[in-house]
Design an enzyme around this catalytic site. Structure first.
Site, PDB file in Angstrom:
ATOM      1  N   HIS A 100      16.049  25.977 -53.320  1.00  0.00           N
ATOM      2  CA  HIS A 100      15.250  25.180 -54.340  1.00  0.00           C
ATOM      3  C   HIS A 100      16.621  24.972 -55.317  1.00  0.00           C
ATOM      4  O   HIS A 100      17.049  25.731 -56.214  1.00  0.00           O
ATOM      5  CB  HIS A 100      14.496  26.176 -55.067  1.00  0.00           C
ATOM      6  CG  HIS A 100      13.376  25.403 -56.173  1.00  0.00           C
ATOM      7  ND1 HIS A 100      13.701  24.123 -56.321  1.00  0.00           N
ATOM      8  CD2 HIS A 100      12.262  25.799 -56.487  1.00  0.00           C
ATOM      9  CE1 HIS A 100      12.689  23.727 -57.125  1.00  0.00           C
ATOM     10  NE2 HIS A 100      11.988  24.862 -57.299  1.00  0.00           N
TER      11      HIS A 100
ATOM     12  N   CYS B 267      11.395  21.711 -62.516  1.00  0.00           N
ATOM     13  CA  CYS B 267      11.587  21.288 -60.809  1.00  0.00           C
ATOM     14  C   CYS B 267      11.124  19.778 -60.616  1.00  0.00           C
ATOM     15  O   CYS B 267      11.382  19.583 -59.696  1.00  0.00           O
ATOM     16  CB  CYS B 267      11.127  22.311 -60.197  1.00  0.00           C
ATOM     17  SG  CYS B 267      11.862  24.000 -60.496  1.00  0.00           S
TER      18      CYS B 267
ATOM     19  N   LYS C 297      13.507  22.663 -48.566  1.00  0.00           N
ATOM     20  CA  LYS C 297      14.034  23.856 -49.431  1.00  0.00           C
ATOM     21  C   LYS C 297      14.391  24.984 -48.385  1.00  0.00           C
ATOM     22  O   LYS C 297      15.267  25.807 -48.732  1.00  0.00           O
ATOM     23  CB  LYS C 297      13.036  24.334 -50.405  1.00  0.00           C
ATOM     24  CG  LYS C 297      12.919  23.297 -51.578  1.00  0.00           C
ATOM     25  CD  LYS C 297      11.989  23.859 -52.712  1.00  0.00           C
ATOM     26  CE  LYS C 297      12.193  22.945 -53.846  1.00  0.00           C
ATOM     27  NZ  LYS C 297      11.275  21.577 -53.671  1.00  0.00           N
TER      28      LYS C 297
ATOM     29  N   GLU D 292      -0.232  23.880 -53.640  1.00  0.00           N
ATOM     30  CA  GLU D 292       0.059  22.676 -53.101  1.00  0.00           C
ATOM     31  C   GLU D 292      -0.676  22.476 -51.860  1.00  0.00           C
ATOM     32  O   GLU D 292      -1.295  21.292 -51.538  1.00  0.00           O
ATOM     33  CB  GLU D 292       1.525  22.780 -52.663  1.00  0.00           C
ATOM     34  CG  GLU D 292       2.289  21.276 -52.119  1.00  0.00           C
ATOM     35  CD  GLU D 292       3.432  21.299 -51.999  1.00  0.00           C
ATOM     36  OE1 GLU D 292       3.993  19.992 -51.913  1.00  0.00           O
ATOM     37  OE2 GLU D 292       4.320  22.338 -52.161  1.00  0.00           O
TER      38      GLU D 292
ATOM     39  N   PHE E  95       7.719  24.143 -63.589  1.00  0.00           N
ATOM     40  CA  PHE E  95       7.069  25.069 -64.574  1.00  0.00           C
ATOM     41  C   PHE E  95       6.316  24.165 -65.409  1.00  0.00           C
ATOM     42  O   PHE E  95       6.675  23.283 -66.063  1.00  0.00           O
ATOM     43  CB  PHE E  95       8.130  25.838 -65.270  1.00  0.00           C
ATOM     44  CG  PHE E  95       8.624  27.213 -64.322  1.00  0.00           C
ATOM     45  CD1 PHE E  95       7.792  27.453 -63.214  1.00  0.00           C
ATOM     46  CD2 PHE E  95       9.463  28.066 -64.872  1.00  0.00           C
ATOM     47  CE1 PHE E  95       8.305  28.511 -62.382  1.00  0.00           C
ATOM     48  CE2 PHE E  95      10.040  29.073 -64.019  1.00  0.00           C
ATOM     49  CZ  PHE E  95       9.251  29.264 -62.801  1.00  0.00           C
TER      50      PHE E  95
ATOM     51  N   HIS F   7       6.674  20.247 -51.879  1.00  0.00           N
ATOM     52  CA  HIS F   7       7.563  20.820 -52.934  1.00  0.00           C
ATOM     53  C   HIS F   7       8.027  22.322 -52.230  1.00  0.00           C
ATOM     54  O   HIS F   7       9.178  22.442 -52.376  1.00  0.00           O
ATOM     55  CB  HIS F   7       6.684  20.998 -54.189  1.00  0.00           C
ATOM     56  CG  HIS F   7       7.367  21.624 -55.383  1.00  0.00           C
ATOM     57  ND1 HIS F   7       8.643  21.531 -55.819  1.00  0.00           N
ATOM     58  CD2 HIS F   7       7.176  23.055 -55.810  1.00  0.00           C
ATOM     59  CE1 HIS F   7       9.228  22.203 -56.719  1.00  0.00           C
ATOM     60  NE2 HIS F   7       8.160  22.990 -56.821  1.00  0.00           N
TER      61      HIS F   7
END
Length: 410
Positions: free
Chosen positions: A327, A162, A322, A305, A385, A294
């Protein structure tokens, strides 16, 4: 680093096609998520589907690239006159001096899913019309964009989960600063497929309602799809940028490798990427007027985060788009860079759609109502990831860092 100009940019997502649709949705606090109706996906979740992708006819000569991901890429390239602006860059620099850097995660894997459903029952052979190299192969979308725009410069696909759609900005910046190219088409394209939907479902990460980033009751992601592009160019040496120009000021990348699918609980990798982005921009946390988070809406990701931000910032306004787009995985970094560019150009802070009760334990100033704001610099975060992290700093041409070149980047 030397600032680079985002001379043109565009985005296509579930919010609509092009900048006007995206801007209207963000200002109006409207999301594009719908209950999952993707073919053969019997899942209780919401998705950010782009309408009309199946109706796109691939341009003549490019039919071997025909798959949902490349159709989405073509749809994106056709918005806001973007392809025409790339052609103008080719006229200025030459086709060999314009590079292509595209982020994706699953590329055209849907085409392979469909090919397996129609394979020969006796031999197991895939249908003869299946073109792996031009569809499923992660490089196919970069090759398609290069062919569609008639470019001859370096081309690469970035597939780092991502963070892919943000890391392309760093790759392009290095090529430009090395003198190998003068301009670059950067972007991210990722499309819906069963592998992604059922994969995240198996990880128990899908929400049963539209995702709620940084909400106290957040419970998972909503998956979307998007195609977002920007044209990066050097700033003219003999003139100052326009006041409303959008510049790439800083890029920060890190890899904390804490866990295959979970971030470092204290957000150490995220913090490192943010610090690098600020340093290369020659800015301090106080210079940032808005943070595009994010913000995936999973409990652990948002918490990590939030801890990274709390260590560096003091009540800087932030939100995750998002909640509006879902996402979009490998396209998210590019899509959200365009959202950040719009925030700078139009001087406003977009609200976080769907979030109603921000988690106070995360210690961030989460914006619930879109509002005008005099912002000169924006931070956009993308984390993936495996601990692959990337943060971008964008700024206005009128901002204090527009002409500043940090000594460490000389």
């Amino acid at each position: 680093m030397n600032p680079l100009l985002l001379s043109h940019y565009t985005a296509t997502s579930c919010l609509g096609r092009g900048l006007d649709a995206m801007l209207a949705a963000l200002r109006g606090q409207r999301g594009g998520l719908v209950p999952c109706d993707f073919e053969r996906a019997e899942l209780d979740t919401w998705i950010g589907r782009v309408d009309g992708v199946n109706d796109v006819a691939m341009r003549a000569g490019l039919q071997d690239y025909d798959c949902r991901n490349n159709r989405l890429a073509q749809l994106g390239l056709e918005q806001d006159g973007f392809a025409a602006h790339v052609a103008a860059a080719v006229a200025r620099y030459g086709a060999h001096r314009v590079g292509v850097f595209i982020g994706t995660s699953t590329s055209g894997i849907l085409e392979t899913e469909q090919a397996y459903r129609t394979r020969d029952p006796q031999s197991g052979a895939l249908a003869p019309g299946f073109h792996y190299a031009e569809t499923h192969n992660p490089y196919s979308v970069a090759a398609f964009v290069r062919a569609y725009c008639a470019l001859r410069g370096p081309a690469t696909a970035i597939s780092s989960a991502c963070s892919s759609g943000a890391k392309v900005f760093g790759s392009a910046r290095r090529m430009i600063e090395a003198g190998l190219i003068d301009s670059a088409v950067v972007g991210g394209v990722d499309s819906l497929c069963l592998t992604t939907l059922y994969g995240f479902n198996s990880l128990e990460l899908l929400s049963r309602q539209p995702c709620r980033p940084f909400d106290a009751a957040r419970d998972g992601i909503s998956i979307g799809e998007a195609a977002a592009f920007a044209l990066l160019e050097r700033l003219p040496a003999d003139q100052a940028p326009a006041a409303d120009a959008v510049l790439l000021l800083g890029v920060g990348e890190s890899s904390d490798a804490h866990h295959m699918s979970s971030p470092h609980p204290q957000g150490l990798g995220a913090r490192s990427a943010i610090e690098q982005a600020l340093a290369t921009a020659g800015l301090t946390p106080a210079d940032i007027g808005y943070i595009n988070l994010h913000g995936t809406a999973t409990p652990s990701n948002d918490a990590a985060e939030g801890r990274a931000l709390a260590a560096l910032f003091n009540a800087t306004p932030c939100s995750s788009t998002k909640g509006a787009t879902g996402h979009t995985l490998g396209a998210a970094g590019a899509l959200e860079a365009v959202a950040a560019a719009l925030a700078l150009r139009e001087r406003f802070i977009p609200a976080g759609v769907n979030t109603t009760r921000p988690d106070l334990e995360l210690g961030v100033n989460y914006v619930l109502q879109s509002r005008d704001a005099d912002i000169d610099a924006v931070l956009s975060n993308s984390f993936g990831f495996g601990g692959t992290n990337c943060s971008l700093v964008l700024g206005r041409g009128s901002g204090p860092a527009a002409g500043r070149v940090p000594s460490r980047a000389r």
